[in-house]
Design an enzyme around this catalytic site. Sequence first.
Site, mmCIF file in Angstrom:
data_model
loop_
_atom_site.group_PDB
_atom_site.id
_atom_site.type_symbol
_atom_site.label_atom_id
_atom_site.label_comp_id
_atom_site.label_asym_id
_atom_site.label_seq_id
_atom_site.Cartn_x
_atom_site.Cartn_y
_atom_site.Cartn_z
ATOM 1 N N ARG A 1 -0.271 -8.836 13.413
ATOM 2 C CA ARG A 1 -0.806 -7.985 12.584
ATOM 3 C C ARG A 1 -1.700 -8.536 11.583
ATOM 4 N NH1 ARG A 1 4.315 -5.063 10.796
ATOM 5 N NH2 ARG A 1 3.075 -4.058 9.350
ATOM 6 N N LYS B 1 0.847 -1.222 0.030
ATOM 7 C CA LYS B 1 0.013 -0.007 -0.067
ATOM 8 C C LYS B 1 0.990 1.336 -0.014
ATOM 9 C CE LYS B 1 -1.983 -1.093 3.677
ATOM 10 N NZ LYS B 1 -1.336 -2.383 4.101
HETATM 11 P P1 AP5 Z 1 4.919 -1.811 1.900
HETATM 12 O O1 AP5 Z 1 4.488 -0.680 0.654
HETATM 13 O O2 AP5 Z 1 5.541 -0.962 2.934
HETATM 14 O O3 AP5 Z 1 3.503 -2.369 2.264
HETATM 15 P P2 AP5 Z 1 2.243 -1.736 3.254
HETATM 16 O O4 AP5 Z 1 0.901 -2.382 2.638
HETATM 17 O O5 AP5 Z 1 2.247 -0.351 3.343
HETATM 18 O O6 AP5 Z 1 2.588 -2.429 4.732
HETATM 19 P P3 AP5 Z 1 2.532 -1.906 5.954
HETATM 20 O O7 AP5 Z 1 3.103 -3.086 6.977
HETATM 21 O O8 AP5 Z 1 3.156 -0.684 6.286
HETATM 22 O O9 AP5 Z 1 1.080 -1.860 6.249
HETATM 23 P P4 AP5 Z 1 0.228 -1.954 7.651
HETATM 24 O O10 AP5 Z 1 -0.851 -1.692 7.170
HETATM 25 O O11 AP5 Z 1 0.524 -3.202 8.540
HETATM 26 O O12 AP5 Z 1 1.025 -0.844 8.627
HETATM 27 P P5 AP5 Z 1 0.907 0.683 8.895
HETATM 28 O O13 AP5 Z 1 2.045 1.422 8.926
HETATM 29 O O14 AP5 Z 1 -0.433 1.097 8.079
HETATM 30 O O15 AP5 Z 1 5.666 -2.757 1.438
HETATM 31 C C1 AP5 Z 1 6.317 -3.873 2.226
HETATM 32 C C2 AP5 Z 1 7.711 -4.215 1.735
HETATM 33 O O16 AP5 Z 1 7.736 -4.908 0.534
HETATM 34 C C3 AP5 Z 1 8.504 -3.068 1.313
HETATM 35 O O17 AP5 Z 1 9.770 -3.357 1.704
HETATM 36 C C4 AP5 Z 1 8.370 -2.822 -0.092
HETATM 37 O O18 AP5 Z 1 9.585 -2.382 -0.756
HETATM 38 C C5 AP5 Z 1 8.253 -4.296 -0.721
HETATM 39 N N1 AP5 Z 1 7.097 -4.508 -1.924
HETATM 40 C C6 AP5 Z 1 6.147 -3.592 -1.733
HETATM 41 N N2 AP5 Z 1 5.466 -4.069 -3.053
HETATM 42 C C7 AP5 Z 1 6.151 -4.998 -3.608
HETATM 43 C C8 AP5 Z 1 6.076 -5.822 -4.767
HETATM 44 N N3 AP5 Z 1 5.091 -5.651 -5.721
HETATM 45 N N4 AP5 Z 1 6.941 -6.868 -4.879
HETATM 46 C C9 AP5 Z 1 8.002 -7.089 -4.230
HETATM 47 N N5 AP5 Z 1 8.275 -6.284 -2.986
HETATM 48 C C10 AP5 Z 1 7.474 -5.353 -2.714
HETATM 49 O O19 AP5 Z 1 0.304 0.436 10.277
HETATM 50 C C11 AP5 Z 1 1.029 0.085 11.275
HETATM 51 C C12 AP5 Z 1 0.352 0.172 12.614
HETATM 52 O O20 AP5 Z 1 -0.120 1.388 13.034
HETATM 53 C C13 AP5 Z 1 -0.785 -0.598 12.711
HETATM 54 O O21 AP5 Z 1 -0.428 -2.222 12.967
HETATM 55 C C14 AP5 Z 1 -1.752 -0.208 13.801
HETATM 56 O O22 AP5 Z 1 -1.089 -0.292 15.167
HETATM 57 C C15 AP5 Z 1 -1.690 1.360 13.468
HETATM 58 N N6 AP5 Z 1 -2.637 2.010 12.736
HETATM 59 C C16 AP5 Z 1 -2.210 2.322 11.512
HETATM 60 N N7 AP5 Z 1 -3.444 2.584 10.956
HETATM 61 C C17 AP5 Z 1 -4.476 2.460 11.693
HETATM 62 C C18 AP5 Z 1 -5.899 2.476 11.659
HETATM 63 N N8 AP5 Z 1 -6.285 3.136 10.658
HETATM 64 N N9 AP5 Z 1 -6.818 2.158 12.750
HETATM 65 C C19 AP5 Z 1 -5.886 1.574 13.727
HETATM 66 N N10 AP5 Z 1 -4.626 1.342 13.678
HETATM 67 C C20 AP5 Z 1 -3.873 2.047 12.888
#
Ligand code: AP5
Length: 220
Positions: A173, A17
Amino acid sequence: MTERSVLVLLGPPGAGKGTQADRLSKSVGIAHVSTGDLFRGHLSANSSLGRAAKGYMESGQLVPDDLVIDMLFDRVSKPDCEKGYLLDGFPRTVAQAQALERRIAPPWRQRAIEIAVPDEVLVARISGRRTCPKCNASFHTVSLPPAKPDVCDACGGALVQRADDQADVVRKRLSVYREQTAPVSVFYSQRGLLTRVDGNLPPDRVFEAILGWAQNKKAG
Ligand code: AP5
């Protein structure tokens, strides 16, 4: 995408994402709003919101809806979101999706894209992720390595592994995603607002699929 559109990027942790939102925001020129990045900013600043969110984030749980919704609505009230914005990591519960739906009144419209990736691929992606605490750029040790190991290509900052990217927290997660966030895809699907893309492809191919969809919407 048309003006005054809200594009919601859905998908499990590690689906890509953040990677795709960053590219799309630069390509179509609209703000990228990541609730995870907002919380990490509060954690670094040791703000009261950061202190309230810390325990939830470190254990892989969701931060309570009221804290997230207030923070998000405050952020999207800023001038850079006046013409539309991309949401990465929000909504993550049906209550958050309902709150966003209540906020979006015509001529504003919303659409959701779900990036679908199998679980075994997610774990490999998350364990290789390295991020820059200074500018939020994201890399991967195998699929997107920085030019110099552990140094951010964009700003020269030292890359780190996120605290919540440890294996036991990742498992938590993923289970929280299945229980609390997967129903958000159903919410958008029932309203005819959901498009799914195959996220198990190289980042450029996933981006082409999303951009093709966004340009199609603009033309239509
Ligand atoms: P990346 O693009 O970083 O993936 P992502 O989907 O953004 O993953 P996240 O782990 O950041 O999402 P998340 O939803 O768990 O965390 P968030 O920060 O929102 O890609 C991942 C890796 O793969 C990278 O190294 C990238 O280079 C690689 N990659 C990407 N695409 C690729 C491809 N096509 N092929 C190969 N490699 C690829 O949330 C963190 C925490 O915050 C949550 O756990 C929660 O505690 C809190 N939080 C955030 N938002 C909320 C909410 N709305 N409600 C409640 N709690 C929340």
